[in-house]
Design a protein around this motif. Structure first.
Motif, short mmCIF file in Angstrom:
data_model
loop_
_atom_site.label_atom_id
_atom_site.label_comp_id
_atom_site.label_asym_id
_atom_site.label_seq_id
_atom_site.Cartn_x
_atom_site.Cartn_y
_atom_site.Cartn_z
N HIS A 141 0.79 -1.19 -0.02
CA HIS A 141 -0.04 -0.12 -0.02
C HIS A 141 0.92 1.17 0.08
O HIS A 141 0.17 2.36 0.23
CB HIS A 141 -0.92 0.02 1.18
N THR A 189 -7.60 10.98 -1.60
CA THR A 189 -6.99 9.72 -1.77
C THR A 189 -8.13 8.70 -1.98
O THR A 189 -7.94 7.83 -2.84
CB THR A 189 -6.01 9.44 -0.47
N TRP A 190 -9.10 8.72 -1.15
CA TRP A 190 -10.35 7.69 -1.46
C TRP A 190 -10.89 7.80 -2.70
O TRP A 190 -10.99 6.79 -3.32
CB TRP A 190 -11.35 7.86 -0.28
N PHE A 191 -10.89 8.99 -3.20
CA PHE A 191 -11.54 9.45 -4.65
C PHE A 191 -10.60 8.91 -5.66
O PHE A 191 -11.07 8.14 -6.73
CB PHE A 191 -11.60 10.81 -4.85
N VAL A 193 -8.51 6.24 -5.19
CA VAL A 193 -8.80 4.80 -5.03
C VAL A 193 -9.74 4.34 -5.75
O VAL A 193 -9.99 3.50 -6.59
CB VAL A 193 -8.45 4.44 -3.65
N ALA A 194 -11.14 5.10 -5.71
CA ALA A 194 -12.37 4.58 -6.04
C ALA A 194 -12.46 4.83 -7.80
O ALA A 194 -13.07 3.74 -8.41
CB ALA A 194 -13.40 5.56 -5.52
N LEU A 195 -11.50 5.95 -7.99
CA LEU A 195 -11.44 5.93 -9.61
C LEU A 195 -10.32 4.81 -10.36
O LEU A 195 -10.54 4.73 -11.50
CB LEU A 195 -11.01 7.39 -10.06
N GLY A 196 -9.93 4.09 -9.54
CA GLY A 196 -8.84 3.02 -9.84
C GLY A 196 -7.51 3.84 -10.42
O GLY A 196 -6.49 3.18 -10.97
N ALA A 199 -3.94 1.89 -6.55
CA ALA A 199 -4.54 0.50 -6.25
C ALA A 199 -3.34 -0.02 -5.48
O ALA A 199 -2.05 0.32 -5.75
CB ALA A 199 -4.76 0.03 -7.30
#
Length: 362
Positions: A141, A189-191, A193-196, A199
């Motif tokens: 990560h 950061t979450w956004f 990761v959500a968009l790919g 990862a």
């Protein structure tokens, strides 16, 4: 007559302690000195050999390895655990919400017995144990964590620069601005990761061997580093509590006066806290030096899980010489090594008192 009666009463009260001291310390010490000049295997009468045991000790690789391991372990652990315990105590001495909870949590490791803590850490240091799993997770990560950290610093710097441009005196890590930066960095950061866009990396698995290896890092065996980590983790809470008691005696008015004069928390720590805690620091350093120089239980409990020459210390060398597994006891060697350890402990403490931090107050 009255004084003689008082003296008899005093002697009567002291007799149990003096008896124990005489049998288990003075008599044992004198026997150790005698055995160190003899060749003795517990089964035959001791044979006087003079200083041969001492000369042979300093020619033996295992003893020299134990001496080197003990000195490095004692110096490194004492420095690191004293500093971390002092920092933790200073943090827990401030008025933060939930301070009682944090004090309890940080003190928990010290209530574990040494045997229980060592067995837990043996599991932690396994090839597929918790430590390798945690390191593997961090490595996998790393892109996400580094992105989050970079975004946090970016938002914080932008906010601080904006506030200072408006003429407001804010610190680089102002708590209110840091909270806003934390929320913004987490959301972005979450956004990503959500968009790919970000990862975790696949196939990352750490297989570091922490115990059953002879490899070294910075010239020190890796198994000894494992014991260092374990000892620092379990000992810090005890010293933190001692520092915390010392901090309670420093008047708050000194910090208030320093704050009015413009001293930052870091300046207050090094200019007020550390000098006023010198007697406590001396106590902690002395206790730590004596304790680390006599390291035995963790080495004995790890046993065959690690090569002997990678973890051996002087205290364990003494035990291993007198009670070897499947070999003839070498009591003379063990007694000589025990006296070397005693003299080493005395010399290190005296040198620390002469050239290091003394017990005198500021």
């Amino acid at each position: 007559m009255h004084r003689r009666t008082e003296a008899l009463y005093a002697l009567g009260f002291l007799a149990p302690y003096l008896s124990v001291l005489g049998v288990f310390f003075l008599y044992a010490f004198l026997r150790t000195v005698y055995f160190s000049f003899t060749q003795y295997d517990l089964f035959h009468a001791p044979e006087w050999v003079g200083f041969q045991n001492y000369a042979a000790l300093f020619r033996e690789d295992l003893f020299l390895r134990a001496l080197r391991n003990t000195l490095f372990y004692s110096f490194f652990v004492t420095v690191v655990q004293t500093f971390l315990a002092l920092v933790l105590a200073a943090i827990l001495n401030t008025k933060i919400r939930g301070v009682t909870f944090f004090r309890t949590v940080y003190y928990l490791p010290s209530i574990l017995s040494s045997a229980a803590a060592t067995l837990i850490f043996i599991w932690v240091f396994q090839r597929r144990g918790f430590l390798n799993y945690a390191l593997g997770w961090l490595e996998a990560h790393a892109p996400i964590l580094l992105t989050f950290l970079g975004l946090f610093l970016l938002f914080q710097l932008v906010q601080v620069a904006w506030e200072r441009r408006l003429g407001l005196p804010v610190h680089l890590f102002d708590p209110a601005l840091a909270t806003a930066s934390l929320v913004l960095a987490l959301a972005l950061t979450w956004f990503l990761v959500a968009l790919g866009v970000l990862a975790p990396r696949e196939g990352i698995e750490v297989k570091t061997v922490w115990l059953n290896t002879r490899r070294e890092w910075l010239g020190v065996p890796i198994p000894l580093w494992s014991i260092i980590i374990m000892n620092i983790y379990t000992t810090i809470p005890t010293f933190m509590l001692i520092f915390l008691a010392g901090l309670q005696d420093i008047p708050k008015t000194i910090y208030e006066a320093a704050a009015i004069d413009g001293a930052t928390p870091v300046q207050q720590f090094f200019k007020i806290t550390v000098p006023l805690l010198r007697p406590v620091i001396f106590l902690v350093v002395t206790m730590s030096l004596i304790g680390t120089l006599q390291l035995f239980d963790q080495v004995a409990l790890i046993g065959n899980a690690a090569p002997l020459e990678s973890t051996i210390t002087l205290a364990y060398y003494v035990y291993n010489s007198v009670f070897p597994s499947g070999a003839t006891p070498k009591v003379g060697f063990g007694a000589g090594a025990a006296l070397v350890l005693a003299l080493l402990t005395l010399a290190v403490v005296l040198l620390q008192r002469r050239f290091g931090i003394s017990e005198r107050g500021y």
